[in-house]
Design an enzyme around this catalytic site. Structure first.
Site, PDB file in Angstrom:
ATOM      1  N   ASP A  16       0.853  -1.194   0.000  1.00  0.00           N
ATOM      2  CA  ASP A  16       0.000   0.000   0.000  1.00  0.00           C
ATOM      3  C   ASP A  16       0.885   1.239   0.000  1.00  0.00           C
ATOM      4  O   ASP A  16       2.065   1.178   0.369  1.00  0.00           O
ATOM      5  CB  ASP A  16      -0.953   0.006   1.201  1.00  0.00           C
ATOM      6  CG  ASP A  16      -0.218   0.011   2.546  1.00  0.00           C
ATOM      7  OD1 ASP A  16       0.801  -0.697   2.666  1.00  0.00           O
ATOM      8  OD2 ASP A  16      -0.667   0.722   3.466  1.00  0.00           O
TER       9      ASP A  16
ATOM     10  N   GLU B  74       0.072  -0.806   5.791  1.00  0.00           N
ATOM     11  CA  GLU B  74       1.091  -0.341   6.722  1.00  0.00           C
ATOM     12  C   GLU B  74       0.925   1.149   6.919  1.00  0.00           C
ATOM     13  O   GLU B  74       1.138   1.677   7.998  1.00  0.00           O
ATOM     14  CB  GLU B  74       2.503  -0.645   6.187  1.00  0.00           C
ATOM     15  CG  GLU B  74       3.622  -0.515   7.232  1.00  0.00           C
ATOM     16  CD  GLU B  74       4.123   0.916   7.396  1.00  0.00           C
ATOM     17  OE1 GLU B  74       4.760   1.217   8.412  1.00  0.00           O
ATOM     18  OE2 GLU B  74       3.864   1.755   6.517  1.00  0.00           O
TER      19      GLU B  74
HETATM   20 ZN   LIG Z   1       6.738   2.243   4.349  1.00  0.00          ZN
END
Ligand SMILES: [Zn+2]
Length: 380
Positions: free
Chosen positions: A78, A137
């Site tokens: 992501d 994340e």
């Molecule tokens: Zn990162």
């Protein structure tokens, strides 16, 4: 075509950058990752966890090989949103003047590509290699690496060592690796009084002096003086709110917000108890969210292998640091020793995020040496 796909790091990075994967990510970018890994002999598991607003999140666990050592690489597919004002397009990778532009080029599709390119010519019987790849994340990380760890725990999968490919280098590739990170906790303190007219204070109870007393006591607290590997923990007041629009009204409530970044002398819960005990003396209440506990992988064989690989390839001696915000290493460190090393972070999260192609190629060689050496380490 396939040979190019597994050895050309720029080509691999371009394939990943071309998939728009703003956090939380699912779908296309994982399809691309699976297509890259499958020809290398990996067994790939993918699953989607969570619901809006923090999900759905896709996660991927890929593993291959066997042997006494199990090396894991962790990362995220992501990315943060592009933002407005890019010279080109954030999700159409573009090479100009030795740089590869695109959202995620350094954080961290570039390092995932480098890891894949690095293991392309490592024989399967050299040891077990796994990739722990999440689609969350950059967001709240609720359904990301933690869900992957549950997936691994259910299957009794425990790597011996884990390298997180976050962009840790600062001015030049190799100048910094992370052997730990501080923990983080946010707290909200509320003091409730009794609203009233300023001319009739005996009929009211002003919460502001009590909140100020709490804040001044907290301001005096010295959490620690730092450790060999961590800077001193610090408590910062980040907001004070009364929201009183009238000059002649004693407010009924006052609140403050604070954030503590702390080293391994503390735990999140311990700090919440400390703040709560101060607040309660003055009639305040505390809500808290611990967003991460600190972790430390004390310098040893694993960090030595990484530092040696960096120096062999770049000539640079890395600083072993615990600076910066939290990362998914805070979860993975519960499994095994974790060290973070990756690209230069100068453009991460910025407009025109870009990676030097020469750095990508050097990172492939560094990762290759780390994996080879780590798989040769004596077990136990
Ligand atoms: Zn990162």
């Amino acid at each position: 075509m396939e040979t190019k796909a597994v050895t050309d790091v720029t080509h691999l990075a371009r394939q990943l950058i071309a998939c728009e994967s703003v956090t939380p990510a699912t779908g296309a970018v994982f399809d691309a990752m699976e297509a890259i890994l499958a020809p290398l002999g990996f067994t790939i598991s993918r699953f989607v966890a969570g619901e809006a607003p923090d999900g759905p999140v896709e996660n991927l666990f890929a593993t291959r090989g066997s042997g006494s050592r199990h090396f894991a690489f962790a990362g995220h597919l992501d990315v943060v949103p592009a933002g407005k004002g890019w010279t080109g397009s954030a999700f159409e990778p573009d090479e100009r003047d030795g740089l590869l532009y695109g959202r995620g080029a350094v954080d961290m599709k570039g390092s995932i590509a480098a890891f894949v390119a690095a293991i392309g010519d490592i024989p399967e019987d050299a040891g077990r290699i796994s990739l722990i790849i999440t689609g969350d994340e950059e967001g709240p990380a609720v359904f990301g690496t933690r869900a992957l760890m549950e997936f691994m725990a259910e299957r009794s999968i425990v790597p011996d060592l884990c390298l997180v490919g976050e962009p840790t280098s600062v001015n030049t590739l190799g100048d910094m690796m992370k052997i730990g990170r501080r923990g983080s906790v946010n707290m909200w303190i509320t003091v409730t009084g009794t609203q009233g007219h300023v001319a009739y204070p005996h009929n009211a109870d002003n919460p502001i002096p009590r909140l100020c007393a709490i804040m001044s006591e907290l301001e005096k607290v010295r959490l620690d003086n730092g450790t060999d590997w961590f800077q001193a923990s610090n408590l910062e007041v980040t907001d004070l709110t009364v929201g009183n629009e009238a000059h002649n009204v004693i407010p009924g409530e006052a609140s403050a917000r604070l954030s503590i970044r702390f080293n391994d002398r503390h735990t999140g819960d311990g700090l919440v108890r400390m703040v709560r005990s101060v607040a309660e003396l003055h009639g305040g209440t505390v809500e808290a969210i611990v967003s991460g506990e600190p972790f430390l992988t004390p310098p040893g064989d694993f960090s030595a292998i990484i530092a040696a690989a960096i120096t062999e390839v770049t000539g640079v001696e890395p600083e072993l640091s615990t600076s910066g915000g939290t990362s998914d290493a805070r979860f993975l460190s519960k499994l095994c020793p974790v060290v973070e090393f990756g690209l230069r972070n100068a453009t991460m999260h910025k407009l025109d995020e870009a990676v030097e192609i020469a750095d990508l190629e050097a990172l492939v060689e560094i990762y290759r040496r780390i994996v080879r050496k780590a798989l040769e380490m004596p077990a136990g």
